[in-house]
Scaffold this motif. Sequence first.
Motif, PDB file in Angstrom:
ATOM      1  N   MET A  28       0.836  -1.210   0.000  1.00  0.00           N
ATOM      2  CA  MET A  28       0.000   0.000   0.000  1.00  0.00           C
ATOM      3  C   MET A  28       0.865   1.251   0.000  1.00  0.00           C
ATOM      4  SD  MET A  28      -3.280  -0.015  -0.210  1.00  0.00           S
ATOM      5  CE  MET A  28      -3.088  -1.256  -1.454  1.00  0.00           C
ATOM      6  N   ASP A  29       1.961   1.237   0.755  1.00  0.00           N
ATOM      7  CA  ASP A  29       2.845   2.400   0.772  1.00  0.00           C
ATOM      8  C   ASP A  29       3.422   2.669  -0.611  1.00  0.00           C
ATOM      9  OD1 ASP A  29       2.389   2.879   3.471  1.00  0.00           O
ATOM     10  OD2 ASP A  29       4.225   1.866   4.143  1.00  0.00           O
ATOM     11  N   ARG A  30       3.770   1.617  -1.358  1.00  0.00           N
ATOM     12  CA  ARG A  30       4.315   1.799  -2.710  1.00  0.00           C
ATOM     13  C   ARG A  30       3.266   2.369  -3.666  1.00  0.00           C
ATOM     14  NH1 ARG A  30       6.366  -3.362  -1.615  1.00  0.00           N
ATOM     15  NH2 ARG A  30       4.787  -4.343  -2.954  1.00  0.00           N
ATOM     16  N   GLY A  31       2.008   1.973  -3.477  1.00  0.00           N
ATOM     17  CA  GLY A  31       0.982   2.372  -4.439  1.00  0.00           C
ATOM     18  C   GLY A  31      -0.089   3.294  -3.901  1.00  0.00           C
ATOM     19  N   ARG A  32       0.144   3.850  -2.715  1.00  0.00           N
ATOM     20  CA  ARG A  32      -0.914   4.593  -2.029  1.00  0.00           C
ATOM     21  C   ARG A  32      -1.583   5.668  -2.888  1.00  0.00           C
ATOM     22  NH1 ARG A  32      -2.129   3.948   2.660  1.00  0.00           N
ATOM     23  NH2 ARG A  32      -0.083   3.191   3.297  1.00  0.00           N
ATOM     24  N   GLU A  33      -0.816   6.518  -3.505  1.00  0.00           N
ATOM     25  CA  GLU A  33      -1.430   7.618  -4.264  1.00  0.00           C
ATOM     26  C   GLU A  33      -2.139   7.088  -5.510  1.00  0.00           C
ATOM     27  OE1 GLU A  33      -3.154  10.942  -4.534  1.00  0.00           O
ATOM     28  OE2 GLU A  33      -1.894  10.447  -2.818  1.00  0.00           O
ATOM     29  N   PHE A  34      -1.533   6.141  -6.192  1.00  0.00           N
ATOM     30  CA  PHE A  34      -2.122   5.552  -7.399  1.00  0.00           C
ATOM     31  C   PHE A  34      -3.427   4.836  -7.055  1.00  0.00           C
ATOM     32  CE2 PHE A  34      -2.326   2.101 -10.607  1.00  0.00           C
ATOM     33  CZ  PHE A  34      -2.290   2.853 -11.766  1.00  0.00           C
ATOM     34  N   VAL A  35      -3.402   3.988  -6.037  1.00  0.00           N
ATOM     35  CA  VAL A  35      -4.591   3.236  -5.611  1.00  0.00           C
ATOM     36  C   VAL A  35      -5.654   4.194  -5.082  1.00  0.00           C
ATOM     37  CG1 VAL A  35      -5.472   1.546  -3.931  1.00  0.00           C
ATOM     38  CG2 VAL A  35      -3.312   1.106  -5.134  1.00  0.00           C
ATOM     39  N   GLY A  80      -0.824  -6.196  -6.128  1.00  0.00           N
ATOM     40  CA  GLY A  80      -2.228  -5.838  -6.282  1.00  0.00           C
ATOM     41  C   GLY A  80      -3.120  -6.919  -5.732  1.00  0.00           C
ATOM     42  N   GLY A  81      -4.389  -6.816  -6.066  1.00  0.00           N
ATOM     43  CA  GLY A  81      -5.306  -7.834  -5.583  1.00  0.00           C
ATOM     44  C   GLY A  81      -6.697  -7.711  -6.172  1.00  0.00           C
ATOM     45  N   VAL A  82      -7.466  -8.741  -5.896  1.00  0.00           N
ATOM     46  CA  VAL A  82      -8.878  -8.800  -6.257  1.00  0.00           C
ATOM     47  C   VAL A  82      -9.637  -9.300  -5.040  1.00  0.00           C
ATOM     48  CG1 VAL A  82      -8.575  -9.097  -8.745  1.00  0.00           C
ATOM     49  CG2 VAL A  82      -8.579 -11.104  -7.267  1.00  0.00           C
ATOM     50  N   LEU A  83     -10.911  -8.961  -4.983  1.00  0.00           N
ATOM     51  CA  LEU A  83     -11.674  -9.360  -3.810  1.00  0.00           C
ATOM     52  C   LEU A  83     -13.145  -9.494  -4.145  1.00  0.00           C
ATOM     53  CD1 LEU A  83     -13.243  -6.556  -2.954  1.00  0.00           C
ATOM     54  CD2 LEU A  83     -11.075  -6.039  -1.870  1.00  0.00           C
ATOM     55  N   PHE A  84     -13.830 -10.169  -3.259  1.00  0.00           N
ATOM     56  CA  PHE A  84     -15.279 -10.106  -3.220  1.00  0.00           C
ATOM     57  C   PHE A  84     -15.589  -9.246  -2.009  1.00  0.00           C
ATOM     58  CE2 PHE A  84     -15.146 -14.041  -5.772  1.00  0.00           C
ATOM     59  CZ  PHE A  84     -15.887 -13.570  -6.833  1.00  0.00           C
ATOM     60  N   CYS A  98     -10.966  -4.586  -7.383  1.00  0.00           N
ATOM     61  CA  CYS A  98      -9.534  -4.787  -7.611  1.00  0.00           C
ATOM     62  C   CYS A  98      -8.740  -3.552  -7.213  1.00  0.00           C
ATOM     63  CB  CYS A  98      -9.302  -5.083  -9.083  1.00  0.00           C
ATOM     64  SG  CYS A  98      -9.673  -3.661 -10.144  1.00  0.00           S
ATOM     65  N   TRP A  99      -7.429  -3.723  -7.205  1.00  0.00           N
ATOM     66  CA  TRP A  99      -6.487  -2.617  -7.064  1.00  0.00           C
ATOM     67  C   TRP A  99      -5.117  -3.096  -7.533  1.00  0.00           C
ATOM     68  CZ3 TRP A  99      -7.619  -5.944  -3.234  1.00  0.00           C
ATOM     69  CH2 TRP A  99      -6.553  -6.509  -2.544  1.00  0.00           C
ATOM     70  N   LEU A 100      -4.266  -2.174  -7.935  1.00  0.00           N
ATOM     71  CA  LEU A 100      -2.895  -2.460  -8.358  1.00  0.00           C
ATOM     72  C   LEU A 100      -1.997  -1.301  -7.989  1.00  0.00           C
ATOM     73  CD1 LEU A 100      -3.062  -3.791 -12.039  1.00  0.00           C
ATOM     74  CD2 LEU A 100      -2.264  -5.051 -10.043  1.00  0.00           C
ATOM     75  N   GLU A 101      -0.738  -1.605  -7.712  1.00  0.00           N
ATOM     76  CA  GLU A 101       0.232  -0.524  -7.593  1.00  0.00           C
ATOM     77  C   GLU A 101       0.719  -0.175  -9.007  1.00  0.00           C
ATOM     78  OE1 GLU A 101       4.464  -2.273  -6.357  1.00  0.00           O
ATOM     79  OE2 GLU A 101       2.943  -2.741  -4.853  1.00  0.00           O
ATOM     80  N   PRO A 102       1.283   1.006  -9.209  1.00  0.00           N
ATOM     81  CA  PRO A 102       1.610   1.458 -10.564  1.00  0.00           C
ATOM     82  C   PRO A 102       2.540   0.526 -11.336  1.00  0.00           C
ATOM     83  CG  PRO A 102       1.997   3.218  -8.963  1.00  0.00           C
ATOM     84  CD  PRO A 102       1.596   2.002  -8.198  1.00  0.00           C
ATOM     85  N   SER A 103       3.485  -0.123 -10.665  1.00  0.00           N
ATOM     86  CA  SER A 103       4.453  -0.979 -11.356  1.00  0.00           C
ATOM     87  C   SER A 103       3.797  -2.160 -12.061  1.00  0.00           C
ATOM     88  CB  SER A 103       5.507  -1.494 -10.373  1.00  0.00           C
ATOM     89  OG  SER A 103       4.906  -2.399  -9.439  1.00  0.00           O
ATOM     90  N   ALA A 104       2.586  -2.520 -11.668  1.00  0.00           N
ATOM     91  CA  ALA A 104       1.914  -3.698 -12.222  1.00  0.00           C
ATOM     92  C   ALA A 104       0.818  -3.346 -13.232  1.00  0.00           C
ATOM     93  CB  ALA A 104       1.318  -4.523 -11.091  1.00  0.00           C
ATOM     94  N   ALA A 105       0.554  -2.084 -13.408  1.00  0.00           N
ATOM     95  CA  ALA A 105      -0.546  -1.666 -14.288  1.00  0.00           C
ATOM     96  C   ALA A 105      -0.231  -1.966 -15.755  1.00  0.00           C
ATOM     97  CB  ALA A 105      -0.820  -0.175 -14.107  1.00  0.00           C
ATOM     98  N   GLY A 106      -1.290  -2.246 -16.516  1.00  0.00           N
ATOM     99  CA  GLY A 106      -1.160  -2.416 -17.949  1.00  0.00           C
ATOM    100  C   GLY A 106      -0.673  -3.776 -18.408  1.00  0.00           C
ATOM    101  N   ARG A 107      -0.668  -4.771 -17.519  1.00  0.00           N
ATOM    102  CA  ARG A 107      -0.168  -6.107 -17.874  1.00  0.00           C
ATOM    103  C   ARG A 107      -1.274  -7.161 -17.898  1.00  0.00           C
ATOM    104  NH1 ARG A 107       4.529  -6.807 -13.663  1.00  0.00           N
ATOM    105  NH2 ARG A 107       4.390  -8.924 -14.477  1.00  0.00           N
ATOM    106  N   GLY A 108      -2.515  -6.747 -17.683  1.00  0.00           N
ATOM    107  CA  GLY A 108      -3.627  -7.692 -17.710  1.00  0.00           C
ATOM    108  C   GLY A 108      -3.768  -8.530 -16.454  1.00  0.00           C
ATOM    109  N   LEU A 109      -3.051  -8.183 -15.402  1.00  0.00           N
ATOM    110  CA  LEU A 109      -3.067  -8.982 -14.171  1.00  0.00           C
ATOM    111  C   LEU A 109      -4.441  -9.002 -13.512  1.00  0.00           C
ATOM    112  CD1 LEU A 109       0.354  -7.836 -12.690  1.00  0.00           C
ATOM    113  CD2 LEU A 109      -0.175 -10.084 -13.663  1.00  0.00           C
ATOM    114  N   ALA A 140      -9.490   2.791 -16.171  1.00  0.00           N
ATOM    115  CA  ALA A 140      -8.794   1.495 -16.211  1.00  0.00           C
ATOM    116  C   ALA A 140      -9.682   0.387 -15.653  1.00  0.00           C
ATOM    117  CB  ALA A 140      -7.484   1.576 -15.438  1.00  0.00           C
ATOM    118  N   SER A 141     -10.373   0.663 -14.573  1.00  0.00           N
ATOM    119  CA  SER A 141     -11.246  -0.350 -13.975  1.00  0.00           C
ATOM    120  C   SER A 141     -12.477  -0.614 -14.849  1.00  0.00           C
ATOM    121  CB  SER A 141     -11.672   0.082 -12.567  1.00  0.00           C
ATOM    122  OG  SER A 141     -12.331  -0.962 -11.901  1.00  0.00           O
ATOM    123  N   ILE A 142     -12.985   0.415 -15.483  1.00  0.00           N
ATOM    124  CA  ILE A 142     -14.098   0.237 -16.416  1.00  0.00           C
ATOM    125  C   ILE A 142     -13.650  -0.641 -17.585  1.00  0.00           C
ATOM    126  CG2 ILE A 142     -15.572   1.438 -18.092  1.00  0.00           C
ATOM    127  CD1 ILE A 142     -15.681   3.764 -15.972  1.00  0.00           C
TER     128      ILE A 142
END
Length: 190
Positions: A28-35, A80-84, A98-109, A140-142
Amino acid sequence: MFAVSLGDDGAELRPLEPWRAEEFLAHMDRGREFVGRHIALADAVTDLASSRSFLQAYADKAAADTGRIHGIWTDGKLVGGVLFRTMDVAQGVAETGCWLEPSAAGRGLVTRAARVIIDWAVEERGIHRVEWRVSSANEASIAVARRLGMTRDGVLRESFRHRGELQDIEVWSVLAPEWRAAGKARRSSP
């Protein structure tokens, strides 16, 4: 240990449990602002106690069969992660996110991880309707909802206050028969 491969790139989906609170906080600290641009998770997990409490709440939901949380790891690092967020088995309805930190965005994860948990919900738990609620500003989420084959049901205008501003929330969904048909089409295409 339970882990599901998300493809040839070594990405994995694993349960995100309370004993991972330090790792979750560092993520969360790595991706706080992005998330935090679109979801409240970044504001809810700010120290070790809140990280542990957040994950414990999902462990309690899992025990009660009312929710789940899973992390996405690449190269051994939580990214990142996914949840119900909610899951009502009796009614056959669940809300995923879902959520992702910036380093993981754009890879289809997220799309790959969401497919895994939606498959589980539909096929194993008998969920009939899976919802995706997203800020209208979160393009991105849409896009993930679209890639998952979801239908936009509508917009809840100014229904969610995030960081002091009212947000429009789009509701997307997929029904079990639609999900199964799309899965069959994915498996049969070259």
